[in-house]
Design a protein around this motif. Sequence first.
Motif, short mmCIF file in Angstrom:
data_model
loop_
_atom_site.label_atom_id
_atom_site.label_comp_id
_atom_site.label_asym_id
_atom_site.label_seq_id
_atom_site.Cartn_x
_atom_site.Cartn_y
_atom_site.Cartn_z
N VAL A 83 -18.87 -0.38 1.27
CA VAL A 83 -18.76 0.51 2.42
C VAL A 83 -17.32 0.69 2.88
CG1 VAL A 83 -21.12 0.04 3.19
CG2 VAL A 83 -19.22 -1.31 4.13
N GLN A 84 -16.35 0.36 2.02
CA GLN A 84 -14.94 0.50 2.39
C GLN A 84 -14.69 1.94 2.83
OE1 GLN A 84 -12.07 2.04 0.87
NE2 GLN A 84 -10.44 0.77 1.71
N PHE A 85 -14.03 2.10 3.97
CA PHE A 85 -13.91 3.40 4.62
C PHE A 85 -13.29 4.46 3.73
CE2 PHE A 85 -11.80 6.44 7.48
CZ PHE A 85 -12.92 6.89 8.16
N PHE A 86 -12.19 4.16 3.06
CA PHE A 86 -11.53 5.16 2.22
C PHE A 86 -12.40 5.56 1.03
CE2 PHE A 86 -7.43 3.36 4.03
CZ PHE A 86 -7.24 4.43 4.90
N LYS A 87 -13.20 4.63 0.49
CA LYS A 87 -14.12 4.98 -0.60
C LYS A 87 -15.18 5.97 -0.12
CE LYS A 87 -13.86 0.69 -3.23
NZ LYS A 87 -14.59 -0.51 -3.65
N ILE A 88 -15.69 5.74 1.09
CA ILE A 88 -16.70 6.65 1.65
C ILE A 88 -16.10 8.03 1.84
CG2 ILE A 88 -18.17 7.11 3.65
CD1 ILE A 88 -19.23 4.87 1.76
N CYS A 89 -14.89 8.08 2.40
CA CYS A 89 -14.21 9.38 2.59
C CYS A 89 -13.98 10.08 1.25
CB CYS A 89 -12.89 9.18 3.32
SG CYS A 89 -13.07 8.70 5.04
N LYS A 90 -13.62 9.31 0.24
CA LYS A 90 -13.38 9.90 -1.09
C LYS A 90 -14.68 10.47 -1.66
CE LYS A 90 -11.52 8.72 -5.64
NZ LYS A 90 -10.95 7.61 -6.45
N PHE A 111 -6.88 9.72 10.83
CA PHE A 111 -6.87 9.03 12.12
C PHE A 111 -7.00 7.52 11.90
CE2 PHE A 111 -8.48 7.68 16.24
CZ PHE A 111 -7.81 8.49 17.13
N TRP A 112 -7.88 7.11 11.00
CA TRP A 112 -8.08 5.70 10.64
C TRP A 112 -6.77 5.10 10.14
CZ3 TRP A 112 -12.42 2.41 10.48
CH2 TRP A 112 -12.36 1.30 9.63
N LYS A 113 -6.15 5.80 9.19
CA LYS A 113 -4.90 5.30 8.61
C LYS A 113 -3.80 5.21 9.67
CE LYS A 113 -1.80 6.07 4.79
NZ LYS A 113 -0.95 7.02 4.18
N ARG A 114 -3.68 6.23 10.49
CA ARG A 114 -2.67 6.24 11.55
C ARG A 114 -2.92 5.11 12.56
NH1 ARG A 114 -3.15 11.30 12.68
NH2 ARG A 114 -4.56 11.10 14.44
N THR A 115 -4.18 4.86 12.89
CA THR A 115 -4.51 3.77 13.81
C THR A 115 -4.11 2.42 13.23
OG1 THR A 115 -6.34 5.02 14.78
CG2 THR A 115 -6.38 2.62 15.07
N LEU A 116 -4.45 2.17 11.97
CA LEU A 116 -4.12 0.88 11.35
C LEU A 116 -2.62 0.67 11.22
CD1 LEU A 116 -6.82 0.60 8.54
CD2 LEU A 116 -6.71 -0.69 10.68
N GLU A 117 -1.87 1.75 11.03
CA GLU A 117 -0.42 1.64 10.86
C GLU A 117 0.34 1.61 12.18
OE1 GLU A 117 0.42 5.00 8.34
OE2 GLU A 117 -0.28 3.96 6.53
N SER A 118 -0.35 1.90 13.27
CA SER A 118 0.33 1.96 14.57
C SER A 118 0.60 0.55 15.11
CB SER A 118 -0.51 2.74 15.58
OG SER A 118 -1.67 2.02 15.93
N ALA A 119 1.56 0.49 16.00
CA ALA A 119 1.89 -0.75 16.72
C ALA A 119 1.77 -0.41 18.21
CB ALA A 119 3.28 -1.23 16.36
N PRO A 120 0.56 -0.59 18.79
CA PRO A 120 0.34 -0.16 20.17
C PRO A 120 1.39 -0.70 21.14
CG PRO A 120 -1.71 -0.87 19.18
CD PRO A 120 -0.60 -1.22 18.22
N MET A 121 1.97 0.21 21.87
CA MET A 121 2.94 -0.12 22.92
C MET A 121 4.11 -0.95 22.40
SD MET A 121 0.01 -0.62 25.84
CE MET A 121 1.07 -1.22 27.10
N ASP A 176 -11.03 3.27 18.54
CA ASP A 176 -10.44 4.31 17.69
C ASP A 176 -11.01 4.20 16.28
OD1 ASP A 176 -8.88 5.30 19.75
OD2 ASP A 176 -7.06 4.26 19.10
N LEU A 177 -11.14 2.99 15.78
CA LEU A 177 -11.70 2.79 14.45
C LEU A 177 -13.20 3.11 14.44
CD1 LEU A 177 -9.76 -0.47 13.51
CD2 LEU A 177 -9.27 1.88 12.75
N PHE A 178 -13.92 2.71 15.49
CA PHE A 178 -15.34 3.04 15.59
C PHE A 178 -15.54 4.55 15.59
CE2 PHE A 178 -16.75 -1.05 18.03
CZ PHE A 178 -16.33 -1.83 16.97
N TYR A 179 -14.66 5.27 16.29
CA TYR A 179 -14.72 6.74 16.35
C TYR A 179 -14.67 7.32 14.94
CZ TYR A 179 -12.78 11.46 17.09
OH TYR A 179 -12.53 12.80 17.05
N CYS A 180 -13.74 6.84 14.12
CA CYS A 180 -13.62 7.32 12.75
C CYS A 180 -14.89 7.05 11.95
CB CYS A 180 -12.44 6.65 12.06
SG CYS A 180 -10.84 7.06 12.79
N LEU A 181 -15.44 5.87 12.11
CA LEU A 181 -16.66 5.53 11.40
C LEU A 181 -17.81 6.44 11.82
CD1 LEU A 181 -16.34 1.66 11.63
CD2 LEU A 181 -16.10 3.04 9.56
#
Length: 189
Positions: A83-90, A111-121, A176-181
Amino acid sequence: MSGNTSLHPLSADEERSLRLFRKRVQDLRECGVVTHGAVTLKVDFQFGGPLDGDSIPFKGFDRDHFRSALSTLRQFLLNDDAVQFFKICKTIRRRCGRSELVAWSEYSRSFWKRTLESAPMNFRVGSKLYTVKDAIDLVLYGFVAHTKAGSADEWDSISSGGKATIYFIVQRSLFDLFYCLNLNHRPRF
């Protein structure tokens, strides 16, 4: 799947992965983080000696609910998981004949990728700037899912304020991640 208007028929593995993906997203929808919401938590800081400290309240999630949600979220992050997210998107991008679903999936993927790469605040723990992915990995592999020696050592070396910052980074990003899912939860090809 009945009513399949996909570009190419889904393989049995792809169909199984999509079915499992939907089940795991439903598990997240029913977890305590979602059903019970935020609670007030407290972090105790020691600045000097045992009498020189402070307590700071903040909104967050119950520890057990948080750990449960994070353990479920882990499945969407692991490269070798069905169920890896990028595999499902692919799969959606390659197999779905509905352009609006492909567009939503591509949006959620970015959005998922941007969220994981972000450094909040731009929170730093010591001299390290933790991205959401770094923080999730540290929490998961420092003590929640299973222990990797390097992650456990890193977690143990961080002050209570630093640990609270890492918790905050992860908790702030969960929805944010739940939203993508959820955007990919019910694609009907």
